[in-house]
Enzyme design. Structure first.
Site, PDB file in Angstrom:
ATOM      1  N   ASP A 199     -52.934 -97.390 -21.267  1.00 42.71           N
ATOM      2  CA  ASP A 199     -53.540 -97.492 -22.588  1.00 42.71           C
ATOM      3  C   ASP A 199     -55.043 -97.794 -22.521  1.00 42.71           C
ATOM      4  O   ASP A 199     -55.543 -98.327 -21.525  1.00 42.71           O
ATOM      5  CB  ASP A 199     -52.876 -98.624 -23.381  1.00 42.71           C
ATOM      6  CG  ASP A 199     -51.498 -98.254 -23.882  1.00 42.71           C
ATOM      7  OD1 ASP A 199     -50.975 -97.198 -23.481  1.00 42.71           O
ATOM      8  OD2 ASP A 199     -50.935 -99.032 -24.672  1.00 42.71           O
ATOM      9  N   HIS A 218     -53.905 -93.363 -29.301  1.00 39.44           N
ATOM     10  CA  HIS A 218     -53.861 -94.826 -29.361  1.00 39.44           C
ATOM     11  C   HIS A 218     -54.827 -95.357 -30.416  1.00 39.44           C
ATOM     12  O   HIS A 218     -55.296 -96.484 -30.311  1.00 39.44           O
ATOM     13  CB  HIS A 218     -54.201 -95.401 -27.983  1.00 39.44           C
ATOM     14  CG  HIS A 218     -53.764 -96.829 -27.774  1.00 39.44           C
ATOM     15  ND1 HIS A 218     -52.551 -97.322 -28.205  1.00 39.44           N
ATOM     16  CD2 HIS A 218     -54.392 -97.881 -27.170  1.00 39.44           C
ATOM     17  CE1 HIS A 218     -52.445 -98.598 -27.865  1.00 39.44           C
ATOM     18  NE2 HIS A 218     -53.557 -98.966 -27.253  1.00 39.44           N
ATOM     19  N   HIS A 241     -58.848 -99.028 -31.950  1.00 37.33           N
ATOM     20  CA  HIS A 241     -57.911-100.063 -31.505  1.00 37.33           C
ATOM     21  C   HIS A 241     -57.797-101.221 -32.507  1.00 37.33           C
ATOM     22  O   HIS A 241     -57.820-102.392 -32.134  1.00 37.33           O
ATOM     23  CB  HIS A 241     -58.332-100.601 -30.135  1.00 37.33           C
ATOM     24  CG  HIS A 241     -57.184-101.146 -29.327  1.00 37.33           C
ATOM     25  ND1 HIS A 241     -56.702-102.427 -29.488  1.00 37.33           N
ATOM     26  CD2 HIS A 241     -56.428-100.604 -28.344  1.00 37.33           C
ATOM     27  CE1 HIS A 241     -55.716-102.650 -28.634  1.00 37.33           C
ATOM     28  NE2 HIS A 241     -55.521-101.547 -27.935  1.00 37.33           N
ATOM     29  N   HIS A 272     -52.884-100.597 -18.259  1.00 39.60           N
ATOM     30  CA  HIS A 272     -54.134-100.261 -18.933  1.00 39.60           C
ATOM     31  C   HIS A 272     -55.142 -99.723 -17.936  1.00 39.60           C
ATOM     32  O   HIS A 272     -55.200-100.172 -16.788  1.00 39.60           O
ATOM     33  CB  HIS A 272     -54.718-101.492 -19.631  1.00 39.60           C
ATOM     34  CG  HIS A 272     -53.818-102.065 -20.689  1.00 39.60           C
ATOM     35  ND1 HIS A 272     -52.751-102.880 -20.392  1.00 39.60           N
ATOM     36  CD2 HIS A 272     -53.817-101.911 -22.034  1.00 39.60           C
ATOM     37  CE1 HIS A 272     -52.128-103.213 -21.513  1.00 39.60           C
ATOM     38  NE2 HIS A 272     -52.757-102.642 -22.526  1.00 39.60           N
TER      39      HIS A 272
END
Length: 280
Positions: free
Chosen positions: A103, A154, A158, A248
């Site tokens: 991510d 995503h 964020h 990540h």
């Protein structure tokens, strides 16, 4: 950029079929969990990034044209995406298969090393990218796609999506999908909410954009920088057929994430796990 928190229990429960409308094929893909929206993160989300720019389309490399892994059994004909009530958590068990996901990227410091490691083991993974980072690093997104990895949405900046008005949720997801499509030539078919925080509007808008929601079953907690050995131990100890691993490749110092991948990936392979991705 803050990281995601584990949204629900780690063991997937009910296997469901993905129904993609009358004109679409129906195939088993991922299992969902029974719990709801996760608790929100302690830290506030970051501010929105720079404006997107149009990147040129590219020609796929020969490496991308090689088959995915032999253990990528699921293929879904694109059609009408149903509105989910909770995200998919894991793959239905099929032998010893797992999915690796990354991510918050792409990031020029860490993404290239992750791609190199994955390529060295001929493994495909899923990358859930943020639009503001794609705007700055479109070349890296093209490298991800050229290596045959699955690109997911995503959001743009964020944020904690349930705190936003529906129009803002749509802007976060739609803007990112549009930039991904302009950059690699195809839109994302999967999305993951920042912090694992989902709500009804997120599922509805994601479905309208043709995307399925995917969470995870194994949280490496790499965002805490617990040490390489701790990350490796968590993945290896919690490995099971159908597991989806959250890591990540951006949002902070991800050197431990890279080092851990270099160690646990061969361990998983030696244990008989096949690392695969969903195909839609």
């Amino acid at each position: 950029m803050e990281t995601d928190q584990t949204p629900m229990g780690r063991r997937s429960l009910l296997r469901i079929a993905l129904c993609t409308g009358a004109a679409a094929a129906v195939a088993p893909l991922f299992s969902t969990g029974r719990s709801g929206t996760p608790s929100r993160p302690a830290a506030p989300p970051p501010a929105a990034g720079p404006q997107a720019h149009t990147a040129g389309l590219h020609k796929a490399s020969a490496y991308r044209l090689q088959p995915m892994t032999a253990s990528a059994p699921y293929q879904l004909t694109r059609g009408v995406t149903p509105v989910r009530e909770e995200p998919f958590l894991s793959m239905p068990s099929l032998g010893r298969s797992m999915v690796l996901t990354f991510d918050d990227g792409p990031d020029p410091l860490y993404t290239p090393d992750i791609l190199k490691i994955l390529r060295g083991h001929d493994v495909r993974a899923m990358f859930f990218v943020c639009g503001q980072r794609v705007a700055d690093h479109g070349d890296l997104l093209r490298r991800i796609a050229d290596d045959g990895h699955v690109v997911g949405n995503h959001s743009w900046s964020h944020p904690l999506l349930p705190d936003l008005a529906p129009s803002r949720i749509r802007a976060e997801l739609e803007r990112t999908s549009e930039l991904i499509e302009r950059t690699i030539g195809t839109p994302p078919l999967w999305h993951r909410a920042p912090y694992g925080a989902w709500n009804r509007r997120t599922f509805e808008i994601g479905a309208e954009l043709g995307m399925e929601p995917l969470a995870w079953t194994i949280d490496t907690l790499d965002w805490r920088e617990p040490g390489t050995s701790a990350i490796v131990g968590r993945v290896v100890d919690e490995a099971e057929p159908g597991a989806v691993v959250l890591s990540h490749d951006a949002g902070g110092d991800r050197s431990q994430s890279v080092a851990a991948l270099r160690q646990y990936l061969p361990k998983l392979r030696r244990s008989g796990y096949r690392l695969t991705v969903p195909m839609r």
